[in-house]
Design a protein around this motif. Structure first.
Motif, mmCIF file in Angstrom:
data_model
loop_
_atom_site.group_PDB
_atom_site.id
_atom_site.type_symbol
_atom_site.label_atom_id
_atom_site.label_comp_id
_atom_site.label_asym_id
_atom_site.label_seq_id
_atom_site.Cartn_x
_atom_site.Cartn_y
_atom_site.Cartn_z
ATOM 1 N N ALA A 199 0.825 -1.204 0.000
ATOM 2 C CA ALA A 199 0.000 0.000 0.000
ATOM 3 C C ALA A 199 0.860 1.256 0.000
ATOM 4 O O ALA A 199 0.409 2.335 -0.410
ATOM 5 C CB ALA A 199 -0.929 -0.002 1.214
ATOM 6 N N ARG A 200 2.118 1.120 0.438
ATOM 7 C CA ARG A 200 3.010 2.281 0.508
ATOM 8 C C ARG A 200 3.880 2.424 -0.734
ATOM 9 O O ARG A 200 4.243 3.527 -1.112
ATOM 10 C CB ARG A 200 3.887 2.181 1.753
ATOM 11 C CG ARG A 200 3.090 2.203 3.059
ATOM 12 C CD ARG A 200 3.996 2.143 4.264
ATOM 13 N NE ARG A 200 4.917 3.272 4.314
ATOM 14 C CZ ARG A 200 5.894 3.400 5.205
ATOM 15 N NH1 ARG A 200 6.075 2.453 6.116
ATOM 16 N NH2 ARG A 200 6.683 4.445 5.197
ATOM 17 N N LYS A 201 4.245 1.315 -1.362
ATOM 18 C CA LYS A 201 4.987 1.369 -2.623
ATOM 19 C C LYS A 201 4.619 0.143 -3.447
ATOM 20 O O LYS A 201 4.442 -0.949 -2.903
ATOM 21 C CB LYS A 201 6.498 1.479 -2.388
ATOM 22 C CG LYS A 201 7.121 0.382 -1.545
ATOM 23 C CD LYS A 201 8.621 0.631 -1.366
ATOM 24 C CE LYS A 201 9.260 -0.425 -0.477
ATOM 25 N NZ LYS A 201 10.708 -0.209 -0.291
ATOM 26 N N PRO A 202 4.492 0.303 -4.762
ATOM 27 C CA PRO A 202 3.941 -0.772 -5.597
ATOM 28 C C PRO A 202 4.823 -2.000 -5.716
ATOM 29 O O PRO A 202 4.321 -3.094 -5.957
ATOM 30 C CB PRO A 202 3.752 -0.098 -6.959
ATOM 31 C CG PRO A 202 4.699 1.065 -6.948
ATOM 32 C CD PRO A 202 4.744 1.528 -5.531
ATOM 33 N N PHE A 203 6.137 -1.834 -5.553
ATOM 34 C CA PHE A 203 7.057 -2.963 -5.644
ATOM 35 C C PHE A 203 8.018 -2.946 -4.464
ATOM 36 O O PHE A 203 8.425 -1.874 -4.011
ATOM 37 C CB PHE A 203 7.895 -2.893 -6.932
ATOM 38 C CG PHE A 203 7.114 -3.118 -8.181
ATOM 39 C CD1 PHE A 203 6.861 -4.402 -8.642
ATOM 40 C CD2 PHE A 203 6.616 -2.048 -8.904
ATOM 41 C CE1 PHE A 203 6.141 -4.621 -9.803
ATOM 42 C CE2 PHE A 203 5.893 -2.249 -10.059
ATOM 43 C CZ PHE A 203 5.648 -3.539 -10.513
ATOM 44 N N PRO A 204 8.410 -4.139 -3.994
ATOM 45 C CA PRO A 204 9.549 -4.158 -3.063
ATOM 46 C C PRO A 204 10.802 -3.735 -3.801
ATOM 47 O O PRO A 204 10.832 -3.654 -5.035
ATOM 48 C CB PRO A 204 9.614 -5.635 -2.631
ATOM 49 C CG PRO A 204 8.914 -6.393 -3.706
ATOM 50 C CD PRO A 204 7.903 -5.469 -4.313
ATOM 51 N N ASP A 205 11.843 -3.459 -3.049
ATOM 52 C CA ASP A 205 13.117 -3.116 -3.671
ATOM 53 C C ASP A 205 14.238 -3.792 -2.890
ATOM 54 O O ASP A 205 13.985 -4.603 -1.991
ATOM 55 C CB ASP A 205 13.314 -1.594 -3.767
ATOM 56 C CG ASP A 205 13.210 -0.889 -2.415
ATOM 57 O OD1 ASP A 205 13.630 -1.484 -1.390
ATOM 58 O OD2 ASP A 205 12.715 0.248 -2.363
ATOM 59 N N ILE A 206 15.460 -3.448 -3.221
ATOM 60 C CA ILE A 206 16.605 -4.151 -2.652
ATOM 61 C C ILE A 206 16.647 -4.024 -1.125
ATOM 62 O O ILE A 206 17.122 -4.927 -0.435
ATOM 63 C CB ILE A 206 17.919 -3.636 -3.285
ATOM 64 C CG1 ILE A 206 19.027 -4.682 -3.172
ATOM 65 C CG2 ILE A 206 18.319 -2.293 -2.732
ATOM 66 C CD1 ILE A 206 18.832 -5.889 -4.051
#
Length: 236
Positions: A199-206
């Motif tokens: 809900a806070r960002k569309p994709f996970p990241d590193i």
């Protein structure tokens, strides 16, 4: 193209619908496709095939690359890794799947989920689910593998579970050196930390990779993150 769920989840929905309402599977598939905005399942499948994420990711890779494929559970990271393997085998390269999670029959079923016939690649594909899988085991198993071989390791965090194995950092450094030396592509399926909030960002990241113990993630060259049927490629 944004689907409400990965394709294999949509197929599962159709199978449940077919059984629950006693309708033919093709009818159930078309109904699920309609809910996704497509007139039929064949049109949805054609659109997905057109996207060909495995081919797109493989085109970004070079021999020696260390790659992360990461997502929360149920987002299709195993299927994405198998799509990569199929893309490599279509080019005539070998593919190896190391897993501490699956049986051979499970992986053959996953191939069919992505529309691949395992018989087409029988001479190019190796499955290995030894309990001894570790960096040393993988290096020994791939010692005679030809340049361009793509190996999937399922999954990164399990390399760190046995106390008799070296620290994860030591194992990944050894695998990185080996991949560079032999011209192999090593793909690591990876868990994403539970703190990741879509809900806070569309994709996970590193920064969302789950790391029970320290690991320098710059040892990886590229990463692929998945969420809700969408894919984002990143350099690490």
């Amino acid at each position: 193209m944004r689907l409400s769920a990965p394709v294999h989840h949509l197929k599962r929905q159709a199978r449940l619908l077919s059984r629950g309402e006693n309708v033919p599977l093709h009818t159930a598939l078309d109904r699920v496709a309609g809910e996704e905005g497509f007139a039929s399942w064949s049109l949805l499948a054609a659109k997905v095939a057109e996207a060909a994420p495995g081919d797109r990711l493989l085109a970004r890779l070079i021999p020696g690359d260390m790659v992360l494929v990461a997502a929360r559970p149920g987002q299709g990271k195993t299927l994405m890794s198998l799509e990569l393997a199929v893309a490599a085998m279509k080019q005539g390269d070998r593919a190896v799947f190391f897993t501490l999670e699956y049986m051979h029959a499970d992986i053959l079923g996953r191939f069919r989920d992505i529309g691949a016939d395992p018989a087409d690649f029988d001479h190019l594909f190796t499955f290995d689910n030894s309990d001894a899988i570790s960096a040393a085991y993988i290096i020994e198993a791939l010692r005679s593998a030809p340049r361009g071989t793509l190996a999937v390791i399922d999954y990164l965090q399990l390399l760190d579970q046995k106390r008799e194995n070296p620290d994860l950092m030591v194992q990944i450094r050894a695998l990185r050196s080996f991949a560079r030396e032999r011209g192999l592509v090593l793909v690591f399926i990876s868990q994403v930390d539970r703190s990741y909030d879509p809900a806070r960002k569309p994709f996970p990241d590193i920064g969302d990779i789950r790391l029970p113990n320290p690991l320098d993630l710059s040892l990886f060259d590229k990463a692929c993150f998945l969420n809700k049927g969408e894919i984002q490629f990143q350099a690490t």
